[in-house]
Design an enzyme around this catalytic site. Structure first.
Site, PDB file in Angstrom:
ATOM      1  N   TYR A  30       0.827  -1.201   0.000  1.00  0.00           N
ATOM      2  CA  TYR A  30       0.000   0.000   0.000  1.00  0.00           C
ATOM      3  C   TYR A  30       0.861   1.251   0.000  1.00  0.00           C
ATOM      4  CZ  TYR A  30       1.113   0.884   4.909  1.00  0.00           C
ATOM      5  OH  TYR A  30       1.783   1.167   6.076  1.00  0.00           O
ATOM      6  N   PHE A  40       2.354   9.619   3.919  1.00  0.00           N
ATOM      7  CA  PHE A  40       2.754   9.411   5.313  1.00  0.00           C
ATOM      8  C   PHE A  40       3.329   8.010   5.548  1.00  0.00           C
ATOM      9  CE2 PHE A  40      -1.791   8.252   5.180  1.00  0.00           C
ATOM     10  CZ  PHE A  40      -1.777   6.986   5.751  1.00  0.00           C
ATOM     11  N   ASP A  41       3.108   7.090   4.604  1.00  0.00           N
ATOM     12  CA  ASP A  41       3.666   5.737   4.776  1.00  0.00           C
ATOM     13  C   ASP A  41       3.545   4.990   3.448  1.00  0.00           C
ATOM     14  OD1 ASP A  41       4.887   3.613   5.967  1.00  0.00           O
ATOM     15  OD2 ASP A  41       3.124   2.884   7.032  1.00  0.00           O
ATOM     16  N   ILE A  60      -6.334  -0.910  11.476  1.00  0.00           N
ATOM     17  CA  ILE A  60      -7.345   0.106  11.756  1.00  0.00           C
ATOM     18  C   ILE A  60      -8.661  -0.374  11.132  1.00  0.00           C
ATOM     19  CG2 ILE A  60      -5.708   2.014  11.937  1.00  0.00           C
ATOM     20  CD1 ILE A  60      -6.440   2.772   9.064  1.00  0.00           C
ATOM     21  N   TYR A  86      -7.298   6.851  12.796  1.00  0.00           N
ATOM     22  CA  TYR A  86      -6.618   7.107  14.070  1.00  0.00           C
ATOM     23  C   TYR A  86      -7.343   8.157  14.923  1.00  0.00           C
ATOM     24  CZ  TYR A  86      -2.963   4.245  12.059  1.00  0.00           C
ATOM     25  OH  TYR A  86      -2.275   3.193  11.519  1.00  0.00           O
ATOM     26  N   PHE A 103      -5.644   5.441   0.894  1.00  0.00           N
ATOM     27  CA  PHE A 103      -4.765   4.292   0.671  1.00  0.00           C
ATOM     28  C   PHE A 103      -4.943   3.775  -0.757  1.00  0.00           C
ATOM     29  CE2 PHE A 103      -5.417   4.152   5.270  1.00  0.00           C
ATOM     30  CZ  PHE A 103      -4.123   3.938   5.731  1.00  0.00           C
TER      31      PHE A 103
END
Length: 432
Positions: A30, A40-41, A60, A86, A103
């Site tokens: 992902y 962010f990731d 999550i 989150y 995502f």
């Protein structure tokens, strides 16, 4: 009402063998960004897939929901609202409070601890004399891929079959099980879950941890060290006065192939000007072929399946791989009663008492090659003895003469003429 996760299935594969369900173990890649596109990731940047169980609270909530129903190789865009991500807390230094997450996901692998081996027969020969059992030695070709189609290994690229024993710990458990029951020449697709493959450790850099494996397998041949030759009668003459026995000199035609029908060097007697010739039991051909020619009638045709320990063994031969099972189609053209090994001529009864005098046709006290040849041919014609069978009897007689002409002066004297039996008796006496 609170928003749910938004799912955009922007690529759905045509073939979907299964979909992600609660409790499945999955592997996926992902990229995670915010609404403005800031990343962010990313598992791709880390070079390691994400792996874990879906629907048990380890992800999550938005991701747990967004992955449900995915197929292998499916791609989705997911928009996860804050309360499914989150929340109002966020992740310090990484994700601010009340952040909506975006995502881009590709599913790579799905399996469940309750999965079993999945075997699909792609093709199978019409005739199958025996199938693979535990302790058999197999030779097979394979292509290996991950569930998403990523290749990790292939025997074809090595230009060599994979050769090993089944059920003795040399293979991963899934392959040990997947090869059972196969026929020579059969093709299968075998899908192996990780716990029957390389599990949590994976294998080197080519097989990730917890990866399902897909093998496309062609079984070239197999045998067991206890196997003898397999014999199939193709044609047997209506009348058979005599069958070939050890010591017979036989002429035969043959076609030889490996079990996958690949011909090997010198695999067809029709490539030569005349049939093959051999004295059965003289260790001039492989043991399996010698055994397969025994008890044949003139004009009979057979198929012989010869395991490697009765063929060319672990080392193989020119054009024959090591540990290869051989297939011969043979036709017996003719047979003659042979002579014991090491003999060129034998008497049917006792030799003449005055052998030298009878052999000396012109009575001049010496025997040249033409007199020797005439005498031997007369004995054969009158049924008093026989030559070692050969397509060239003149050569056999010439060899006999050369053996007796000890000083190689072109004639045989009475001192030089000794029967082989006399020499053998002298040798035995010397050894005693």
């Amino acid at each position: 009402p609170l928003e749910d996760v938004v799912i955009d299935r922007y690529y759905i594969p045509k073939i979907c063998l299964r979909e992600v369900q609660m409790g499945d173990f999955i592997r996926y890649h992902y990229n995670g960004t915010f609404k403005d596109g800031k990343k962010f990731d990313s598992s791709r940047q880390r070079g390691v897939t994400v792996a874990g169980v879906v629907g048990v609270g380890r992800l999550i909530t938005g991701m747990d929901r967004g992955l449900q129903g995915m197929c292998v190789n499916e791609r989705r865009h997911l928009i996860v609202p804050p309360h499914l991500g989150y929340g109002s807390i966020g992740v310090a230094g990484l994700i601010p409070p009340d952040a909506t997450l975006y995502f881009d996901v590709i599913m790579l692998d799905i399996w469940n601890k309750d999965d079993k081996l999945q075997i699909t027969t792609l093709s199978k020969p019409e005739h199958c004399n025996r199938t693979v059992e535990n302790s058999d030695f197999v030779r097979y070709h394979y292509n290996g891929t991950l569930l998403d189609g990523t290749p990790f290994d292939s025997s074809y690229s090595k230009d060599s079959t994979y050769d090993t024993y089944v059920g003795t710990g040399w293979l991963i458990k899934g392959m040990d099980q997947g090869l059972l029951g196969m026929c020579a020449g059969e093709k299968r697709s075998i899908i192996i879950p990780p716990f029957l493959a390389y599990g949590e450790k994976g294998y080197g850099t080519v097989i990730p941890p917890q990866a399902s494996l897909v093998f496309s397998v062609l079984l070239v041949d197999f045998h067991n060290p206890k196997d003898g030759i397999f014999l199939e009668h193709l044609e047997v003459p209506a009348s058979c006065k005599r069958r070939a026995v050890t010591g017979d000199f036989v002429r035969y035609h043959y076609n030889g192939t490996l079990m996958d029908h690949v011909v090997f060097s010198a695999s067809c007697s029709h490539d030569y000007e005349k049939p093959q010739e051999v004295t059965l039991g003289a260790n001039k051909v492989i043991e399996g072929l010698n055994s397969g020619l025994l008890n044949m009638c003139t004009g009979e045709r057979r198929v012989l399946i010869i395991p490697p320990h009765l063929g060319h063994g672990e080392s193989g031969a020119r054009g024959v791989p090591g540990s290869a099972v051989l297939r011969f189609e043979v036709e017996l053209i003719s047979m003659e009663e042979g002579v014991p090994e090491g003999y060129l001529f034998i008497w049917h009864g006792d030799p003449p008492a005055s052998l030298y005098e009878q052999m000396d046709l012109n009575k001049d006290g010496e025997i040249p090659a033409d007199e020797f040849s005439t005498f031997i041919k007369t004995q054969v014609a009158e049924g008093k003895g026989r030559l070692m069978p050969s397509s060239d009897p003149e050569k056999v007689i010439a060899d006999m003469f050369r053996n007796q002409d000890r000083n190689q002066d072109g004639k045989i004297t009475s001192e030089e003429l000794k029967l082989k039996s006399d020499e053998d008796q002298e040798k035995i006496h010397e050894e005693l």
